[in-house]
Motif scaffolding. Structure first.
Motif, mmCIF file in Angstrom:
data_model
loop_
_atom_site.group_PDB
_atom_site.id
_atom_site.type_symbol
_atom_site.label_atom_id
_atom_site.label_comp_id
_atom_site.label_asym_id
_atom_site.label_seq_id
_atom_site.Cartn_x
_atom_site.Cartn_y
_atom_site.Cartn_z
ATOM 1 N N ALA A 173 28.700 15.382 0.164
ATOM 2 C CA ALA A 173 28.617 15.177 -1.288
ATOM 3 C C ALA A 173 27.202 14.776 -1.695
ATOM 4 O O ALA A 173 26.677 15.257 -2.727
ATOM 5 N N ALA A 174 26.552 13.912 -0.903
ATOM 6 C CA ALA A 174 25.176 13.513 -1.226
ATOM 7 C C ALA A 174 24.223 14.689 -1.109
ATOM 8 O O ALA A 174 23.310 14.868 -1.946
ATOM 9 N N GLN A 234 24.932 17.905 -1.492
ATOM 10 C CA GLN A 234 25.215 18.828 -2.589
ATOM 11 C C GLN A 234 24.594 18.314 -3.892
ATOM 12 O O GLN A 234 24.060 19.102 -4.704
ATOM 13 N N LYS A 235 24.650 16.989 -4.092
ATOM 14 C CA LYS A 235 24.049 16.423 -5.297
ATOM 15 C C LYS A 235 22.532 16.599 -5.288
ATOM 16 O O LYS A 235 21.903 16.901 -6.324
ATOM 17 N N LYS A 236 21.950 16.427 -4.109
ATOM 18 C CA LYS A 236 20.509 16.608 -3.990
ATOM 19 C C LYS A 236 20.141 18.074 -4.148
ATOM 20 O O LYS A 236 19.092 18.420 -4.713
ATOM 21 N N GLU A 266 21.598 20.209 -6.029
ATOM 22 C CA GLU A 266 21.647 20.557 -7.448
ATOM 23 C C GLU A 266 20.318 20.253 -8.129
ATOM 24 O O GLU A 266 19.901 20.978 -9.053
#
Length: 226
Positions: free
Chosen positions: A131-132, A134-136, A138
């Motif tokens: 999740a971290a 994927q956020k980065k 983006e």
């Protein structure tokens, strides 16, 4: 010769003194009839002894032996009692066998429970890292290296999920579902447009092994607006 005994008796009588003659006259002659009656009385007394009277009384007071019909009824009752004991023992053995089979099945079914719980932390860390990343990604869509890392982590996470599913370790992610106190642990309640008691956020996913809860899902539950 034939007068010899008479002569001897006469000579013996002549030798007696006057005192002997008086004693013989005073002594009564024995009565054979009286002696015979005395012997009969003694015999009758010996016959009616106390031991014989006791045996006769015991024989008179003894209970009569049970008849064949009574003996048959007693044996039937004993047979029924033994049959009931056999039926109860057989039922107990059958229940014991089923209980042992169930315990053995549960032992095989939940043998991986401790190992499964240890895997949950690994999967949690993997999902949090994904999740971290994927956020980065983006924020940096052109970072090809980061995209490759994300793809590798996704493949690893999918393999781990497949292995856990193969051993009947199922994930509980109840977002959008009704709150279930048997599987969910409410961490907070929040006003929402959704129906009350609906899970609006899953803070930590839960897991079950063959239907047995390994860890409840930590959730936020909707409540009606005040």
């Amino acid at each position: 010769m034939q007068f010899q005994p008479c002569l001897e008796n006469f000579m013996s009588e002549s030798k007696k003194t006057p005192e002997d003659v008086a004693a013989d006259a005073a002594e009564p002659a024995a009565d054979p009839v009286v002696d015979a009656q005395s012997e009969e009385n003694v015999s009758a007394t010996d016959t009616d002894s106390p031991m014989q009277n006791t045996d006769q009384e015991a024989a008179d007071s003894a209970e009569p032996s049970p008849s064949l019909e009574e003996q048959l009824e007693a044996e039937k009752a004993r047979a029924n009692e033994n049959y009931d004991k056999f039926v109860r023992a057989n039922a107990e053995m059958d229940n014991l066998r089923k209980r042992v089979e169930r315990d053995v099945a549960n032992a095989h079914k939940y043998a991986l429970e401790k190992f499964s719980k240890d895997l949950l932390a690994v999967r949690d860390s993997l999902e949090l890292g994904l999740a971290a990343a994927q956020k980065k990604a983006e924020a940096n869509p052109d970072d090809e290296e980061l995209v490759s890392v994300i793809q590798g982590v996704e493949m690893t996470g999918k393999m781990l999920a497949d292995v856990m599913s193969r051993y009947n370790i199922e994930q509980i992610g109840p977002t959008g579902e009704a709150f279930n106190p048997d599987q969910h642990e409410a961490m907070a309640m929040q006003e929402s447009d959704q129906a009350p008691n609906t899970v609006i956020t899953t803070m930590q996913k839960g897991y079950s092994l063959n239907g047995r809860l390994l860890r409840p899902a930590m959730v936020v539950v909707a409540k009606a607006a005040e």
